[in-house]
Design a protein around this motif. Sequence first.
Motif, PDB file in Angstrom:
ATOM      1  N   CYS A  30       0.831  -1.210   0.000  1.00 18.81           N
ATOM      2  CA  CYS A  30       0.000   0.000   0.000  1.00 18.81           C
ATOM      3  C   CYS A  30       0.865   1.260   0.000  1.00 18.81           C
ATOM      4  CB  CYS A  30      -0.923   0.000   1.215  1.00 18.81           C
ATOM      5  SG  CYS A  30      -2.188  -1.293   1.183  1.00 18.81           S
ATOM      6  N   TYR A  33       2.291   1.728  -3.360  1.00 17.37           N
ATOM      7  CA  TYR A  33       1.241   2.191  -4.278  1.00 17.37           C
ATOM      8  C   TYR A  33       1.062   3.703  -4.163  1.00 17.37           C
ATOM      9  CZ  TYR A  33      -3.490   2.868  -6.121  1.00 17.37           C
ATOM     10  OH  TYR A  33      -4.575   3.316  -6.820  1.00 17.37           O
ATOM     11  N   TRP A  67      -8.189   5.311  -7.195  1.00 13.91           N
ATOM     12  CA  TRP A  67      -8.093   3.849  -7.283  1.00 13.91           C
ATOM     13  C   TRP A  67      -7.749   3.441  -8.710  1.00 13.91           C
ATOM     14  CZ3 TRP A  67      -7.232  -0.422  -4.945  1.00 13.91           C
ATOM     15  CH2 TRP A  67      -7.618  -1.647  -5.508  1.00 13.91           C
ATOM     16  N   ASP A  68      -6.677   2.664  -8.835  1.00 13.45           N
ATOM     17  CA  ASP A  68      -6.234   2.184 -10.139  1.00 13.45           C
ATOM     18  C   ASP A  68      -5.809   0.726  -9.983  1.00 13.45           C
ATOM     19  OD1 ASP A  68      -4.988   1.564 -12.527  1.00 13.45           O
ATOM     20  OD2 ASP A  68      -4.184   3.587 -12.800  1.00 13.45           O
ATOM     21  N   PRO A  69      -6.690  -0.223 -10.306  1.00 13.42           N
ATOM     22  CA  PRO A  69      -6.368  -1.646 -10.093  1.00 13.42           C
ATOM     23  C   PRO A  69      -5.109  -2.091 -10.825  1.00 13.42           C
ATOM     24  CG  PRO A  69      -8.707  -1.361 -10.563  1.00 13.42           C
ATOM     25  CD  PRO A  69      -8.058  -0.044 -10.831  1.00 13.42           C
ATOM     26  N   LEU A  70      -4.910  -1.620 -12.051  1.00 13.52           N
ATOM     27  CA  LEU A  70      -3.731  -2.022 -12.805  1.00 13.52           C
ATOM     28  C   LEU A  70      -2.460  -1.532 -12.121  1.00 13.52           C
ATOM     29  CD1 LEU A  70      -2.471  -3.345 -15.259  1.00 13.52           C
ATOM     30  CD2 LEU A  70      -2.791  -1.184 -16.518  1.00 13.52           C
ATOM     31  N   LEU A  72      -2.117  -0.863  -8.972  1.00 12.37           N
ATOM     32  CA  LEU A  72      -1.944  -1.649  -7.747  1.00 12.37           C
ATOM     33  C   LEU A  72      -1.344  -3.013  -8.058  1.00 12.37           C
ATOM     34  CD1 LEU A  72      -2.409  -1.983  -4.692  1.00 12.37           C
ATOM     35  CD2 LEU A  72      -4.688  -2.872  -5.237  1.00 12.37           C
ATOM     36  N   LEU A  73      -1.795  -3.629  -9.155  1.00 15.45           N
ATOM     37  CA  LEU A  73      -1.277  -4.943  -9.530  1.00 15.45           C
ATOM     38  C   LEU A  73       0.211  -4.870  -9.843  1.00 15.45           C
ATOM     39  CD1 LEU A  73      -1.972  -7.904 -10.137  1.00 15.45           C
ATOM     40  CD2 LEU A  73      -2.439  -7.226 -12.502  1.00 15.45           C
TER      41      LEU A  73
END
Length: 646
Positions: A30, A33, A67-70, A72-73
């Motif tokens: 986190c 990120y 929030w950006d899932p990619l 974060l991945l």
Amino acid sequence: MTFFARQEAARRRTRVLLVYYAAAVVLIVCAFYLASRAIAGLVTEAARDESREVSGRGRVGFQVFAWDPLWLLVTAGVSAAVIGGGTLYRRASLAEGGAAVAHSAGGREIVPGRADGFLERRLLNIVEEAALASGVPVPRVFVLEEEPGINAFAAGFSLHDAAVAVTRGALERLSREELHGVVAHEFSHIKNGDMRLNSWLLGVLFGILVTSILGRQLMLALRFMRVSGNRKSSGGGIVLIAFLSGLALWVIGSAGVFFARLIQASVSRQREFLADASAVQFTRNPSGLAGALKRIGASSFGSAMRCANRSELAHLLFSPGASLSSLFASHPPLLARIRQLDPGFTGDFTPWRAVPREAAPAPTASSFAAAAGVSALRMPAGGDAESPAAARALPALEPGLRETLARPEDAAAALYGLLLSGDEDVRQRQRSRIAVAEATALAAAAERWRDVLQGMDRITRRQVLDLAVEGVRQRTPDGRAACLALARELADADRERSLFEALLLGRMQRALRPAGVVRGFYGKPLPPARVQDEVATVLGVMAYLGQPHDAAAAEAAWREGVVRATSFGVGRLPMPARRACTLADWDAAVQRLDGLAPLFKGELLNACSFVMRADGALTEDETELLRALADLLDMPLPDGSRFQAA
């Protein structure tokens, strides 16, 4: 708390540490990120044309917390690669077991037969005697030549890849009694299962530390970079990204190391008190251990360590290797430890500043066993009978024999000699097989060893076995594997394995397995309910061995064990038939029982002890079988007090 309960408590604490570690990794991901999005936002803003009006205040904040899932991945993948890669690298570097840790601290191995001087021979004797008397395989022994402080540590993933390292300062400044106390303390760590926990902590701590190291190195590398004065050049942006990335790695990694060291220190302090208490129980002599601690307080060097990785080794050491605040201290205060052993100590270290002078030869193994009060099994209250294997002190081997067994080829010949049959035809086939697999000269040497060993009692033969196994460990990995395979063939040559052969093969199998092959200490163990049949078989073999001609007495003995093995629920099963309780059945059952947690292994060993003494008498065969069971389950032979009736 019993030894086995302490093992299970260590496992539970390790699970808690795993949860903390997982939580730390999640928090680090986190943090990475947020930091990476902040860096990207800052670089984006800095790259904008200065003449252009920036209208979106708070844009950077939006980029940071959006929030950006990619993203974060990707961040999670990079974080896992850095932390997990560091952990796996450190674990791989420790795959050789305790020896790898000793080498990393600058240790030099003391090989039996090639010890340099009286002090090193004395250390080898103390370690061998302690191992043989306690039922623990003899660990490899190292001396830390460049360390003038008084310190030591034990490391390794299991009982059979353990190593004990002692500083040069401890060798030169401690008396034999005091050095014995230090070695007993380290053996307590071995028997209490601390080595696995400590070795695991080394890998985890390095995995978190590597993020901080990478960040620091990245920032240091920027000193050698030059940035073009052209405002249109992207060099400044690259340097900014690199600097901020390094700063983020360093800050986040340092925070992770901070909390990891807190966890490490809190666990280590409690286990040091436990090891001190166990060492006193083991030696029956608190003055030796207390004297060693007092000499640390009196010495100008104390217990300080100079090796570069002393901070990583902090939780392994006998005494702190560096001065730390109480929050991060890996050991309890020195005075607190001394007063646990010597409540009347005033804190005056003056009498302990003089270096003890000892010119007398080291005591023999028999004097050690007598002084330590070692016994493998003791009858319950109301009976004074002891196991024949335990009632006698360990015999002293001639120094020349010890040195011979330290040579790999002679050690292999001794092991083969222990397995040669009394039947002439079988022995001839065995000799031919040795000549083919090894050499004709080795086959002849095995025959000579057989003649020598025939005149020894069982206790001496077992001592020869333990030392010979350690000698064979000096072979190459292929040589060790070949020796183990040939030993299995020799044991099966007459199509029947004796109890001593089961003990021998079990000890060899544990000590000579390939480096890096470590049983899953943290894998999910078998639940007791799934091994009911195997437990019934093991208890049955014990019962029939003690009562070979009386079926009713055998069943009564079996029931004595069943009521002590409540976790397995064996009471619902009938006693296995005698024909289903052969050594082959016992061996197959033990292989499956090896998957149990240490707590349940201990419960099984305790139940077997009640089966053995149900008739009020203990035979050498019963004692040998229990010893073989403990060895195959990778458990130390329990102390006599654990066989007292409840």
